[in-house]
Enzyme design. Structure first.
Site, PDB file in Angstrom:
ATOM      1  N   ASP A  76      -6.870   9.028  -4.200  1.00  0.00           N
ATOM      2  CA  ASP A  76      -5.429   9.096  -3.970  1.00  0.00           C
ATOM      3  C   ASP A  76      -5.150  10.057  -2.824  1.00  0.00           C
ATOM      4  O   ASP A  76      -5.432  11.256  -2.913  1.00  0.00           O
ATOM      5  CB  ASP A  76      -4.742   9.577  -5.252  1.00  0.00           C
ATOM      6  CG  ASP A  76      -3.226   9.473  -5.177  1.00  0.00           C
ATOM      7  OD1 ASP A  76      -2.689   9.325  -4.057  1.00  0.00           O
ATOM      8  OD2 ASP A  76      -2.580   9.547  -6.238  1.00  0.00           O
ATOM      9  N   ASN A 120       4.747   9.001  -2.100  1.00  0.00           N
ATOM     10  CA  ASN A 120       3.436   8.399  -1.862  1.00  0.00           C
ATOM     11  C   ASN A 120       3.134   8.299  -0.374  1.00  0.00           C
ATOM     12  O   ASN A 120       2.077   8.726   0.105  1.00  0.00           O
ATOM     13  CB  ASN A 120       3.385   7.016  -2.509  1.00  0.00           C
ATOM     14  CG  ASN A 120       2.040   6.330  -2.300  1.00  0.00           C
ATOM     15  OD1 ASN A 120       1.071   6.629  -2.988  1.00  0.00           O
ATOM     16  ND2 ASN A 120       1.989   5.407  -1.353  1.00  0.00           N
ATOM     17  N   SER A 182      15.946   1.014   4.819  1.00  0.00           N
ATOM     18  CA  SER A 182      15.492   1.059   3.424  1.00  0.00           C
ATOM     19  C   SER A 182      14.764   2.371   3.192  1.00  0.00           C
ATOM     20  O   SER A 182      14.350   3.062   4.128  1.00  0.00           O
ATOM     21  CB  SER A 182      14.549  -0.116   3.110  1.00  0.00           C
ATOM     22  OG  SER A 182      13.244   0.146   3.599  1.00  0.00           O
ATOM     23  N   TYR A 184      11.831   2.636   2.003  1.00  0.00           N
ATOM     24  CA  TYR A 184      10.476   2.481   2.538  1.00  0.00           C
ATOM     25  C   TYR A 184      10.455   2.714   4.040  1.00  0.00           C
ATOM     26  O   TYR A 184       9.634   3.486   4.546  1.00  0.00           O
ATOM     27  CB  TYR A 184       9.917   1.076   2.243  1.00  0.00           C
ATOM     28  CG  TYR A 184       8.856   0.680   3.246  1.00  0.00           C
ATOM     29  CD1 TYR A 184       7.613   1.322   3.239  1.00  0.00           C
ATOM     30  CD2 TYR A 184       9.100  -0.275   4.226  1.00  0.00           C
ATOM     31  CE1 TYR A 184       6.651   1.004   4.183  1.00  0.00           C
ATOM     32  CE2 TYR A 184       8.146  -0.586   5.174  1.00  0.00           C
ATOM     33  CZ  TYR A 184       6.921   0.055   5.146  1.00  0.00           C
ATOM     34  OH  TYR A 184       5.974  -0.248   6.096  1.00  0.00           O
ATOM     35  N   HIS A 185      11.335   2.035   4.772  1.00  0.00           N
ATOM     36  CA  HIS A 185      11.302   2.152   6.228  1.00  0.00           C
ATOM     37  C   HIS A 185      11.525   3.592   6.690  1.00  0.00           C
ATOM     38  O   HIS A 185      10.973   4.026   7.706  1.00  0.00           O
ATOM     39  CB  HIS A 185      12.333   1.210   6.859  1.00  0.00           C
ATOM     40  CG  HIS A 185      11.933  -0.236   6.801  1.00  0.00           C
ATOM     41  ND1 HIS A 185      12.529  -1.120   5.925  1.00  0.00           N
ATOM     42  CD2 HIS A 185      10.993  -0.926   7.471  1.00  0.00           C
ATOM     43  CE1 HIS A 185      11.972  -2.310   6.086  1.00  0.00           C
ATOM     44  NE2 HIS A 185      11.035  -2.220   7.011  1.00  0.00           N
ATOM     45  N   LYS A 188       8.404   5.654   7.084  1.00  0.00           N
ATOM     46  CA  LYS A 188       7.680   5.475   8.335  1.00  0.00           C
ATOM     47  C   LYS A 188       8.393   6.171   9.493  1.00  0.00           C
ATOM     48  O   LYS A 188       7.758   6.588  10.468  1.00  0.00           O
ATOM     49  CB  LYS A 188       7.484   3.987   8.618  1.00  0.00           C
ATOM     50  CG  LYS A 188       6.568   3.301   7.616  1.00  0.00           C
ATOM     51  CD  LYS A 188       5.202   3.976   7.575  1.00  0.00           C
ATOM     52  CE  LYS A 188       4.213   3.275   6.671  1.00  0.00           C
ATOM     53  NZ  LYS A 188       2.867   3.888   6.704  1.00  0.00           N
ATOM     54  N   ARG A 244       6.671 -16.103   1.941  1.00  0.00           N
ATOM     55  CA  ARG A 244       7.492 -16.616   0.846  1.00  0.00           C
ATOM     56  C   ARG A 244       7.912 -18.060   1.137  1.00  0.00           C
ATOM     57  O   ARG A 244       7.862 -18.929   0.250  1.00  0.00           O
ATOM     58  CB  ARG A 244       8.711 -15.720   0.649  1.00  0.00           C
ATOM     59  CG  ARG A 244       9.447 -15.966  -0.660  1.00  0.00           C
ATOM     60  CD  ARG A 244      10.446 -14.874  -0.960  1.00  0.00           C
ATOM     61  NE  ARG A 244      11.537 -14.803   0.013  1.00  0.00           N
ATOM     62  CZ  ARG A 244      11.691 -13.831   0.896  1.00  0.00           C
ATOM     63  NH1 ARG A 244      10.812 -12.836   0.957  1.00  0.00           N
ATOM     64  NH2 ARG A 244      12.709 -13.834   1.742  1.00  0.00           N
TER      65      ARG A 244
END
Length: 392
Positions: A76, A120, A182, A184-185, A188, A244
């Site tokens: 990890d 994370n 978002s 998540y974005h 970064k 998708r």
């Protein structure tokens, strides 16, 4: 010489580790905590292409490709002591950091997942950067796959690097503003800023590879044996739009275009994404960038409607009757945005685009038709909805 690939069990990380190992006799150490498998399971889905367990993958890499220089270590990266051990033991000459919770929709589910995603992703990057500095590895080339999503959707051409600011007669290049949409974005965006700081403070050579929407089922290395295949997610949370749509076409489910679908998004084939990362990982220290360099890892922008229409057209070659339907967009975005993004630096790195989008779609569908039942059994995962037990 040793090369480290993080996220080496992932969609991009695994074929990158194989590509790098196949082009060098040096040791290639892959690192992963295998959480991606758990995240996808938690939203009630699976990889459309069955994925071998890690030990079987490594054994197949040696058996099929003769790669006795590739190993895979479980660990990890948010654990600073683990990062210090892996860096001090192997003293890598380059790190390709592809480990992350990569899904914007997953990060948006609730506060718990937003917190998890940010902890994370950002903790792992900080641990690696500080680990390099504090283990006297500041000459190690640090390559991270961030995302073109850090740019948001500005109404002007996106540069491959900083933005130029002007004030009267003065001008300077500054970091592109974080306009991510978002949780998540934004991880970064923070990683990009932290990498710039690490270069300034520790003089670590940094390649910030801003990855576009990546599509495809295989590279030549993964295509050689079923045990070597990389994952292919197709659900709402982890399946990118092209994947998708292809899965919907194979299962006879209407392709779900959100809103008008005229917004253009940046795309790149898996082969072109892997090739660029391998080139950077294997670059001779005398030839590689020793600065902080940004690459827009994209070959071309494509509108969502064009993605759907292309897949529908190619589907006919496989006897698939595909319908395109428009649904209310669950995301807050400009549905007519005409993205312009520079990519000259990355195009030069890989020597130009290897395949057209149409050819890429044809290859995906050719692979997926063998897994029609596996996809159709989980067609309820195409759209956002109530998660299964364990996924809230």
């Amino acid at each position: 010489m040793t090369l480290l690939v993080t996220g080496a069990d992932g969609y991009v990380g695994w074929p990158t580790a194989l590509r790098v190992a196949s082009r060098t006799d040096d040791r290639v150490v892959g690192v992963d905590n295998f959480a991606r498998r758990e995240w996808v399971e938690s939203v009630g889905s699976v990889s459309a292409v069955p994925v071998a367990d890690p030990d079987e993958r490594v054994a197949a890499a040696e058996e099929v490709h003769g790669l006795d220089n590739l190993s895979l270590v479980e660990g990890d990266l948010t654990d600073r002591s683990f990062v210090d051990r892996i860096l001090s033991v192997h003293e890598p000459d380059a790190v390709v950091h592809a480990a992350a919770q990569p899904s914007a929709p997953y990060s948006q589910i609730n506060g718990e997942r937003a917190n998890y995603t940010q902890h994370n992703n950002m903790q792992a990057t900080r641990n690696l950067l500080w680990g390099l500095a504090e283990n006297d590895l500041s000459d190690t080339h640090f390559v991270e796959t961030t995302t073109t999503g850090v740019y948001g959707a500005p109404e002007f051409p996106i540069p491959e690097g900083g933005a130029v600011m002007e004030n009267q007669e003065e001008r300077d290049e500054v970091p592109f503003p974080a306009m991510a949409g978002s949780w998540y974005h934004l991880t970064k965006s923070h990683d990009a800023a932290n990498m710039r700081l690490a270069h300034d403070q520790f003089d670590i050579p940094i390649s910030d590879v801003r990855t576009a929407i990546t599509y495809g089922t295989a590279t030549p290395e993964t295509d050689a044996d079923l045990r070597l295949r990389t994952r292919f997610d197709f659900d709402y949370y982890f399946g990118v739009v092209a994947h998708r749509f292809c899965a919907q076409a194979v299962s006879g489910y209407p392709m779900t275009v959100y809103g008008k679908g005229e917004q253009r998004k940046p795309f790149i084939a898996l082969e072109d994404a892997v090739e660029g990362l391998a080139q950077l990982a294997l670059a001779d220290p005398d030839d590689r960038p020793d600065d902080h360099t940004v690459y827009n890892q994209v070959t071309r922008p494509i509108s969502i409607v064009e993605v759907a229409e292309t897949i529908a057209e190619v589907s006919g070659e496989f006897g698939l009757d595909v319908q395109v339907e428009h649904f209310e967009n669950p995301r807050d975005e400009d549905e007519t945005h005409a993205m312009e993004i520079e990519n000259d630096r990355y195009a030069e790195l890989i020597g130009g685009q290897s395949t057209t989008f149409e050819e890429g779609v044809r290859s995906i569908l050719d692979d997926l038709v063998d897994y029609e039942d596996r996809i159709a059994a989980r067609e309820d995962r195409f759209l956002p909805g109530v998660l299964t037990e364990g996924g809230d």
